[in-house]
Design an enzyme around this catalytic site. Structure first.
Site, PDB file in Angstrom:
ATOM      1  N   THR A  98       0.860  -1.178   0.000  1.00 41.05           N
ATOM      2  CA  THR A  98       0.000   0.000   0.000  1.00 41.05           C
ATOM      3  C   THR A  98       0.898   1.230   0.000  1.00 41.05           C
ATOM      4  O   THR A  98       1.592   1.502   0.982  1.00 41.05           O
ATOM      5  CB  THR A  98      -0.916   0.015   1.234  1.00 41.05           C
ATOM      6  OG1 THR A  98      -1.709  -1.176   1.248  1.00 41.05           O
ATOM      7  CG2 THR A  98      -1.843   1.233   1.208  1.00 41.05           C
ATOM      8  N   LYS A 173      -7.028   1.281  -3.051  1.00 36.88           N
ATOM      9  CA  LYS A 173      -6.686   0.597  -1.802  1.00 36.88           C
ATOM     10  C   LYS A 173      -6.836   1.542  -0.610  1.00 36.88           C
ATOM     11  O   LYS A 173      -7.361   1.151   0.444  1.00 36.88           O
ATOM     12  CB  LYS A 173      -5.259   0.056  -1.870  1.00 36.88           C
ATOM     13  CG  LYS A 173      -4.753  -0.574  -0.572  1.00 36.88           C
ATOM     14  CD  LYS A 173      -5.599  -1.762  -0.123  1.00 36.88           C
ATOM     15  CE  LYS A 173      -5.160  -2.305   1.238  1.00 36.88           C
ATOM     16  NZ  LYS A 173      -3.834  -2.946   1.212  1.00 36.88           N
ATOM     17  N   LYS A 245      -0.188   3.132   9.531  1.00 39.75           N
ATOM     18  CA  LYS A 245       0.435   3.617   8.293  1.00 39.75           C
ATOM     19  C   LYS A 245      -0.584   3.970   7.219  1.00 39.75           C
ATOM     20  O   LYS A 245      -0.521   5.040   6.608  1.00 39.75           O
ATOM     21  CB  LYS A 245       1.396   2.559   7.755  1.00 39.75           C
ATOM     22  CG  LYS A 245       2.086   2.963   6.455  1.00 39.75           C
ATOM     23  CD  LYS A 245       2.777   1.795   5.785  1.00 39.75           C
ATOM     24  CE  LYS A 245       1.830   0.924   5.019  1.00 39.75           C
ATOM     25  NZ  LYS A 245       1.365   1.522   3.756  1.00 39.75           N
TER      26      LYS A 245
END
Length: 288
Positions: A98, A173, A245
């Site tokens: 990602t 995503k 994150k």
């Protein structure tokens, strides 16, 4: 360059919580596989499922396809700094990590200068679905490169969706992560509210399962407790876990695009503590 099991060697970098079952799925489906991980113990585990283990990304230079499942933008960039100058023209790079959409676009442009096609192809679904080759794969990049990569992507993904040019997979995503963690935050607060009125966690989850408050996170309650435990076992810092994150990357992507996402900003500040504390409580309950 045609991608087939007979002619293509795949390199896989990153054998963590999601990367290892993805790599195992590729090997189990008949692909010739070489693997690397910066953690030598995790790297050596690749030999257990029949992969060749290499000491550095440079050892994957002769692979026709290289897939990355490393923690973040910086890790992806470091691997490609070493690998891109060595890959043959016509090679494919699949970034399953990602990363920010602008990172994906910049990396794809760098790769193109070397005659290498790079697709941002982040995945969602968790380790269990990864082991079955049933992940959702969100792909950004040139259509011709996506079609060349299909045999590999179809091995790891039950649903492979080409969403647009470079960066589109990464953006999708991040959208997925925002929706998921928003639902998770709502479920936690709903459970807190019910608990304040004497309703047990399992009972409120059972009650909403038949109502419009139902969601994937409610139906799979405990999923993030298990993921947190797996990250603990693998030594992954909290700052590299998705509830930390990825949510900060959502806010960074929004800032870069000039989009106001106040909920994302709040989630980025609260979700790591919420997920980690619930996982710790679940571990303590199991030990009693």
């Amino acid at each position: 360059m045609t991608v087939t099991r007979a002619t293509t060697r795949i390199g896989f970098v990153g054998l963590g919580n999601l990367g290892r079952p993805m790599a195992e799925a590729l090997r189990g489906d008949g692909w010739r596989l070489a693997v690397h991980d910066r953690d030598r113990e995790r790297a050596r585990a690749g030999a257990e499922f029949g992969a060749e283990v290499v000491d550095s990304p440079a050892g994957l230079a002769d692979c026709g396809v290289v897939a990355l499942a490393v923690p973040d933008d910086a890790a992806v960039g470091a691997v490609l700094d070493e690998l891109l100058p060595r890959l043959a023209e016509g090679a494919l790079v699949l970034v399953h990590s990602t990363v920010l959409p602008e990172t994906a676009r910049a990396l794809a442009a760098r790769a193109a200068e070397r005659g290498v096609a790079l697709l941002d192809a982040p995945v969602s679904g968790g380790a269990e679905r990864a082991a079955r080759g049933d992940l959702a794969v969100m792909v950004g990049g040139e259509a011709a490169a996506v079609e060349r990569a299909r045999p590999v992507l179809d091995t790891v993904g039950g649903e492979v969706r080409h969403l647009g040019p470079s960066g589109a997979g990464s953006a999708a995503k991040l959208a997925n992560q925002l929706m998921m963690f928003a639902a998770l935050a709502g479920a936690h607060e709903a459970i807190d509210l019910a608990a304040a009125h004497g309703i047990a966690e399992r009972d409120v989850l059972a009650a909403v399962a038949g109502g419009l408050g139902d969601s994937w996170v409610a139906r799979n309650w405990g999923f993030f407790d298990e993921v947190a435990s797996a990250y603990d076992a693998g030594g992954t810092p909290v700052s590299e876990r998705p509830w930390s994150k990825d949510l900060w990357e959502v806010t960074a992507a929004a800032r870069a695009a000039g989009v106001t996402l106040p909920l994302a900003g709040l989630l980025a500040q609260i979700m790591a503590d919420r997920v980690e504390s619930h996982a710790e409580a679940a571990r303590s309950a199991r030990c009693r």
